[in-house]
Design a protein around this motif. Structure first.
Motif, PDB file in Angstrom:
ATOM      1  N   GLY A  10      27.498 -54.574 -21.825  1.00  0.00           N
ATOM      2  CA  GLY A  10      28.874 -54.879 -21.443  1.00  0.00           C
ATOM      3  C   GLY A  10      29.254 -54.335 -20.088  1.00  0.00           C
ATOM      4  O   GLY A  10      30.369 -53.872 -19.873  1.00  0.00           O
ATOM      5  N   VAL A  11      28.322 -54.403 -19.132  1.00  0.00           N
ATOM      6  CA  VAL A  11      28.557 -53.774 -17.836  1.00  0.00           C
ATOM      7  C   VAL A  11      29.622 -54.499 -17.013  1.00  0.00           C
ATOM      8  O   VAL A  11      30.256 -53.906 -16.146  1.00  0.00           O
ATOM      9  N   ARG A  12      29.831 -55.786 -17.283  1.00  0.00           N
ATOM     10  CA  ARG A  12      30.756 -56.574 -16.452  1.00  0.00           C
ATOM     11  C   ARG A  12      32.000 -56.959 -17.240  1.00  0.00           C
ATOM     12  O   ARG A  12      31.925 -57.621 -18.279  1.00  0.00           O
ATOM     13  N   GLN A  13      33.151 -56.539 -16.759  1.00  0.00           N
ATOM     14  CA  GLN A  13      34.424 -56.881 -17.401  1.00  0.00           C
ATOM     15  C   GLN A  13      34.942 -58.187 -16.808  1.00  0.00           C
ATOM     16  O   GLN A  13      35.008 -58.339 -15.593  1.00  0.00           O
ATOM     17  N   ARG A  43      33.860 -64.199 -27.171  1.00  0.00           N
ATOM     18  CA  ARG A  43      33.313 -62.870 -27.252  1.00  0.00           C
ATOM     19  C   ARG A  43      34.317 -61.942 -27.947  1.00  0.00           C
ATOM     20  O   ARG A  43      35.467 -62.290 -28.150  1.00  0.00           O
ATOM     21  N   THR A  98      36.150 -66.512 -22.515  1.00  0.00           N
ATOM     22  CA  THR A  98      36.115 -66.187 -21.095  1.00  0.00           C
ATOM     23  C   THR A  98      36.614 -67.356 -20.260  1.00  0.00           C
ATOM     24  O   THR A  98      36.473 -68.519 -20.640  1.00  0.00           O
ATOM     25  N   ASP A 145      38.318 -56.745 -25.293  1.00  0.00           N
ATOM     26  CA  ASP A 145      38.295 -55.393 -24.753  1.00  0.00           C
ATOM     27  C   ASP A 145      39.676 -55.068 -24.234  1.00  0.00           C
ATOM     28  O   ASP A 145      40.183 -55.737 -23.344  1.00  0.00           O
ATOM     29  N   TYR A 158      40.701 -58.172 -21.976  1.00  0.00           N
ATOM     30  CA  TYR A 158      39.496 -58.649 -21.305  1.00  0.00           C
ATOM     31  C   TYR A 158      38.369 -58.760 -22.326  1.00  0.00           C
ATOM     32  O   TYR A 158      38.543 -58.492 -23.506  1.00  0.00           O
ATOM     33  N   THR A 159      37.198 -59.161 -21.836  1.00  0.00           N
ATOM     34  CA  THR A 159      35.977 -59.016 -22.612  1.00  0.00           C
ATOM     35  C   THR A 159      34.892 -58.542 -21.658  1.00  0.00           C
ATOM     36  O   THR A 159      35.136 -58.380 -20.456  1.00  0.00           O
ATOM     37  N   ARG A 160      33.710 -58.284 -22.204  1.00  0.00           N
ATOM     38  CA  ARG A 160      32.617 -57.762 -21.377  1.00  0.00           C
ATOM     39  C   ARG A 160      31.374 -58.629 -21.540  1.00  0.00           C
ATOM     40  O   ARG A 160      31.091 -59.118 -22.629  1.00  0.00           O
ATOM     41  N   SER A 184      41.810 -52.926 -22.020  1.00  0.00           N
ATOM     42  CA  SER A 184      41.590 -52.058 -20.871  1.00  0.00           C
ATOM     43  C   SER A 184      42.399 -50.761 -21.013  1.00  0.00           C
ATOM     44  O   SER A 184      43.504 -50.778 -21.497  1.00  0.00           O
TER      45      SER A 184
END
Length: 300
Positions: free
Chosen positions: A250-253, A295, A288, A298, A243-245, A300
């Motif tokens: 980076g509150v939203r995955q 970006r 995204t 991430d 994923y990315t944030r 998980s």
């Protein structure tokens, strides 16, 4: 099969993988027959892998070049940055754009998000140690780059550290603990951006041994099973854990289109023993699915 994960730093962290694609001992890289392990030297070139390649116009399975590695893993830009920038620059100039504007357009065309921040990895202590190692070998009639025993290396480092500590503080270290703390602080490399992640997939040693000495038809099946296991692992990782944030801190995955990776199949350990394994160098750049932004990734 086991898997290990290591960070790859921006700048020149990618060079290890290029050094291990050696062609100077054979007319072709890798070996033409799986059974001739001991008669051919060198590793096969890397191949591109991942669903994220579609956004970059690169086909899975295409050979990875040194220029592409430098652009993506060294600078955080499109693997084909040189060609893209040349094309856009020429197009802008043909349209009558100013030189500065054409250069800016070319620079923007190859960006994949923010470029990596790269800091110098050279400090005075490490520089003096390197010079002392060379002087030590030369004084003994050896090649300047010859290996030095751990005991001698530690002695040289201690001597240089004591001298530099005294120069800086105007006194000698109180004890070995104070000196070792100074060495630790001055041996650390500067902070550098993470360019990617190296996941190394390795079967157990007995599998590599069988693969190296078995008849060709058996060795081919062993290698095919290894690559199939790597394929399955990467498929799961790409569709379930990448994923990315976005947003503040980076509150939203958010989901991404897929990974961009360079895949290197190696057949030897660093000691030269049979060791079938695969390095998958995953770029710390993903796009995204909702905003089409590049970006950092991430896991998980």
């Amino acid at each position: 099969m086991t898997a290990t994960l290591h960070k790859v730093v921006a700048g020149n962290g990618y060079l290890y993988y290029l050094r291990n694609v050696a062609a100077n001992d054979a007319s072709t890289r890798g070996r033409s027959s799986l059974a001739d392990y001991y008669s051919t030297r060198g590793e096969s070139p890397g191949r591109w892998h991942g669903a994220g390649l579609a956004a970059l116009g690169i086909q899975p399975g295409d050979e990875v070049t040194e220029e592409q590695m430098k652009a993506l893993f060294g600078l955080g830009r499109h693997p084909n940055a040189d060609q893209i920038e040349d094309r856009v620059f020429n197009e802008e100039m043909d349209k009558g754009a100013k030189l500065k504007d054409a250069e800016r357009a070319a620079d923007n065309a190859s960006r994949l998000g923010h470029p990596f921040r790269v800091y110098s990895d050279v400090n005075e202590f490490r520089k003096r140690c390197a010079q002392a190692y060379e002087a030590h070998n030369i004084a003994r009639g050896s090649d300047p780059n010859d290996a030095i025993s751990d005991d001698v290396r530690a002695q040289i480092r201690s001597t240089i550290a004591t001298k530099m500590f005294t120069e800086h503080y105007g006194r000698a270290p109180i004890d070995a603990r104070e000196l070792s703390g100074w060495v630790a602080r001055n041996s650390r490399p500067q902070t550098t951006a993470v360019a990617g992640f190296d996941i190394t997939f390795s079967p157990v040693k007995s599998v590599s041994t069988l693969w190296a000495i078995a008849p060709r038809e058996v060795a081919e099946k062993v290698e095919a099973a290894h690559h199939a296991a790597v394929d399955d692992s990467l498929h799961w990782l790409e569709h379930n854990a990448t994923y990315t944030r976005l947003g503040r801190n980076g509150v939203r995955q958010v989901d991404v289109e897929g990974m961009v990776a360079a895949r290197f199949a190696h057949r030897e350990s660093r000691a030269g023993d049979p060791d079938l394994h695969t390095h998958v160098l995953i770029a710390n750049r993903v796009r995204t699915t909702d905003l089409s932004l590049f970006r950092s990734m991430d896991f998980s």
